[in-house]
Write a protein that holds these residues in place. Structure first.
Motif, PDB file in Angstrom:
ATOM      1  N   ILE A  30     -19.383  13.757 -16.326  1.00  0.00           N
ATOM      2  CA  ILE A  30     -19.545  15.051 -17.309  1.00  0.00           C
ATOM      3  C   ILE A  30     -18.359  15.201 -18.007  1.00  0.00           C
ATOM      4  CG2 ILE A  30     -20.357  17.340 -17.587  1.00  0.00           C
ATOM      5  CD1 ILE A  30     -21.542  16.695 -14.711  1.00  0.00           C
ATOM      6  N   MET A  76     -16.072  17.777 -20.024  1.00  0.00           N
ATOM      7  CA  MET A  76     -15.960  19.202 -20.311  1.00  0.00           C
ATOM      8  C   MET A  76     -15.049  19.526 -21.467  1.00  0.00           C
ATOM      9  SD  MET A  76     -16.031  20.461 -16.345  1.00  0.00           S
ATOM     10  CE  MET A  76     -14.777  19.962 -15.812  1.00  0.00           C
ATOM     11  N   SER A  87     -12.267  21.679 -23.407  1.00  0.00           N
ATOM     12  CA  SER A  87     -10.965  22.312 -23.244  1.00  0.00           C
ATOM     13  C   SER A  87     -11.034  23.665 -23.737  1.00  0.00           C
ATOM     14  CB  SER A  87      -9.982  21.613 -24.231  1.00  0.00           C
ATOM     15  OG  SER A  87      -9.471  20.388 -24.114  1.00  0.00           O
ATOM     16  N   LEU A  88     -10.419  24.585 -22.982  1.00  0.00           N
ATOM     17  CA  LEU A  88     -10.544  25.847 -23.369  1.00  0.00           C
ATOM     18  C   LEU A  88      -9.407  26.602 -23.933  1.00  0.00           C
ATOM     19  CD1 LEU A  88     -12.315  26.929 -19.797  1.00  0.00           C
ATOM     20  CD2 LEU A  88     -13.318  26.162 -22.007  1.00  0.00           C
ATOM     21  N   GLN A 100     -14.951  15.066 -16.239  1.00  0.00           N
ATOM     22  CA  GLN A 100     -13.942  14.539 -17.041  1.00  0.00           C
ATOM     23  C   GLN A 100     -13.517  15.934 -17.952  1.00  0.00           C
ATOM     24  OE1 GLN A 100     -15.571  11.390 -19.152  1.00  0.00           O
ATOM     25  NE2 GLN A 100     -14.470  10.024 -17.804  1.00  0.00           N
ATOM     26  N   PHE A 101     -12.037  16.205 -17.773  1.00  0.00           N
ATOM     27  CA  PHE A 101     -11.697  17.225 -18.765  1.00  0.00           C
ATOM     28  C   PHE A 101     -11.463  16.503 -19.794  1.00  0.00           C
ATOM     29  CE2 PHE A 101     -10.049  18.678 -14.659  1.00  0.00           C
ATOM     30  CZ  PHE A 101     -10.692  19.841 -14.433  1.00  0.00           C
ATOM     31  N   GLY A 102     -11.336  17.385 -21.304  1.00  0.00           N
ATOM     32  CA  GLY A 102     -10.813  16.944 -22.377  1.00  0.00           C
ATOM     33  C   GLY A 102      -9.459  16.492 -22.399  1.00  0.00           C
ATOM     34  N   ALA A 103      -8.706  16.749 -23.524  1.00  0.00           N
ATOM     35  CA  ALA A 103      -7.453  16.472 -23.937  1.00  0.00           C
ATOM     36  C   ALA A 103      -6.775  17.301 -23.162  1.00  0.00           C
ATOM     37  CB  ALA A 103      -7.095  16.467 -25.369  1.00  0.00           C
ATOM     38  N   ALA A 104      -7.103  18.657 -22.892  1.00  0.00           N
ATOM     39  CA  ALA A 104      -6.272  19.337 -22.024  1.00  0.00           C
ATOM     40  C   ALA A 104      -7.445  20.455 -21.218  1.00  0.00           C
ATOM     41  CB  ALA A 104      -5.514  20.426 -22.697  1.00  0.00           C
ATOM     42  N   ILE A 105      -7.028  21.010 -20.283  1.00  0.00           N
ATOM     43  CA  ILE A 105      -8.136  21.856 -19.595  1.00  0.00           C
ATOM     44  C   ILE A 105      -7.779  23.390 -20.271  1.00  0.00           C
ATOM     45  CG2 ILE A 105      -8.734  22.970 -17.203  1.00  0.00           C
ATOM     46  CD1 ILE A 105      -7.313  20.893 -15.955  1.00  0.00           C
ATOM     47  N   ILE A 106      -6.699  23.918 -20.353  1.00  0.00           N
ATOM     48  CA  ILE A 106      -6.475  25.083 -21.180  1.00  0.00           C
ATOM     49  C   ILE A 106      -5.293  24.868 -22.158  1.00  0.00           C
ATOM     50  CG2 ILE A 106      -6.014  27.503 -20.900  1.00  0.00           C
ATOM     51  CD1 ILE A 106      -7.280  27.398 -18.228  1.00  0.00           C
ATOM     52  N   ARG A 107      -5.697  25.579 -23.205  1.00  0.00           N
ATOM     53  CA  ARG A 107      -4.594  25.667 -24.098  1.00  0.00           C
ATOM     54  C   ARG A 107      -4.159  27.154 -24.508  1.00  0.00           C
ATOM     55  NH1 ARG A 107      -7.662  21.577 -27.377  1.00  0.00           N
ATOM     56  NH2 ARG A 107      -6.575  19.461 -27.185  1.00  0.00           N
TER      57      ARG A 107
END
Lengths: 90, 148
Positions: A74, A76, A78-79, B139-146
């Motif tokens: 999955i 997810m 980025s926040l 799967q995280f994107g390019a970052a978890i938190i920006r």
């Protein structure tokens, strides 16, 4: 349906076949825990759950050969935490 | 929200500026849990204890308390003028099927602080992809938190 404690191995297996695979896997987990705890407690009644567990595990294994589990992934988002400030310091 | 969408808990936004969190390499122990039938509330949910009632029980490849993140890191991105927190994807090996088979959300929290105990960081919506006994990877994107 006969009482589960009075069923033969074959009767038990036929009854179990009517359950969906996800529920069977829960039963396998439960039986495994029952057997483990009974052994730890020296409970002689563990013999019966062991026979039931074997029948359940055999059936699950048969099904998994026909329908093996698939890997899932999955993605997810980025926040973002936004910082806002007034460049004139107001 | 759709599967993969997420939000940051308001308590994290406050406490990240109070020095509660160390998300850097070698810092705090960060964990991800799976929950079912959960209704997130970024206002009132602040610590692990606020959401643990909806977490799956032990078994079928799942450990209560969740999976520990690996490879966590915080970087300064001068190109985009932001800070980024990231880590490796979170894998569960041979997971499930859990009951119910499809988790509703995953929740990231920090297991190191003792005051408050185990504060929440963020959650993501799941609800579509069922566990079936195979590997289950977030799967995280390019970052978890920006922080922009």
């Amino acid at each position: 349906m006969a009482n589960i404690d009075e069923m033969t191995d074959e009767e038990l297996k036929e009854a179990i076949k009517r359950f969906p695979t996800d529920k069977l896997k829960i039963f396998r987990e439960l039986f495994t825990n029952i057997v483990r705890e009974a052994k730890q407690n020296g409970d002689e009644r563990v013999i019966r759950p062991q026979r039931q567990l074997k029948a359940v595990v055999e059936l699950i294994n048969e099904r998994e050969e026909l329908d093996p589990p698939t890997d899932q992934s999955i993605t997810m988002d980025s926040l973002s935490l936004a910082s806002e400030f007034n460049s004139q310091g107001e | 929200m759709a599967e993969g969408n997420g939000a940051i808990y308001n308590n994290f936004k406050e406490q990240v500026m109070e020095g509660i969190f160390d998300l850097s390499t070698g810092g705090d122990t960060l964990k991800m849990i799976l929950v079912s039938g959960h209704t997130p509330n970024i206002d009132t949910h602040t610590v692990y204890a606020d959401v643990s009632a909806d977490e799956y029980g032990a078994g079928s490849g799942y450990t209560v308390g969740g999976e520990t993140l690996t490879g966590q890191d915080v970087i300064q991105d001068n190109t985009n003028d932001r800070g980024e927190f990231d880590a490796n994807d979170v894998p569960w090996t041979s997971l499930g099927p859990l009951s119910p088979a499809t988790p509703s959300h995953c929740i990231l929290y920090d297991d190191t602080p003792i005051s408050p105990v185990a504060p929440l960081i963020a959650y993501w919506e799941l609800g579509t992809t069922a566990t079936n006994g195979g590997d289950y990877t977030l799967q995280f994107g390019a970052a978890i938190i920006r922080l922009t």
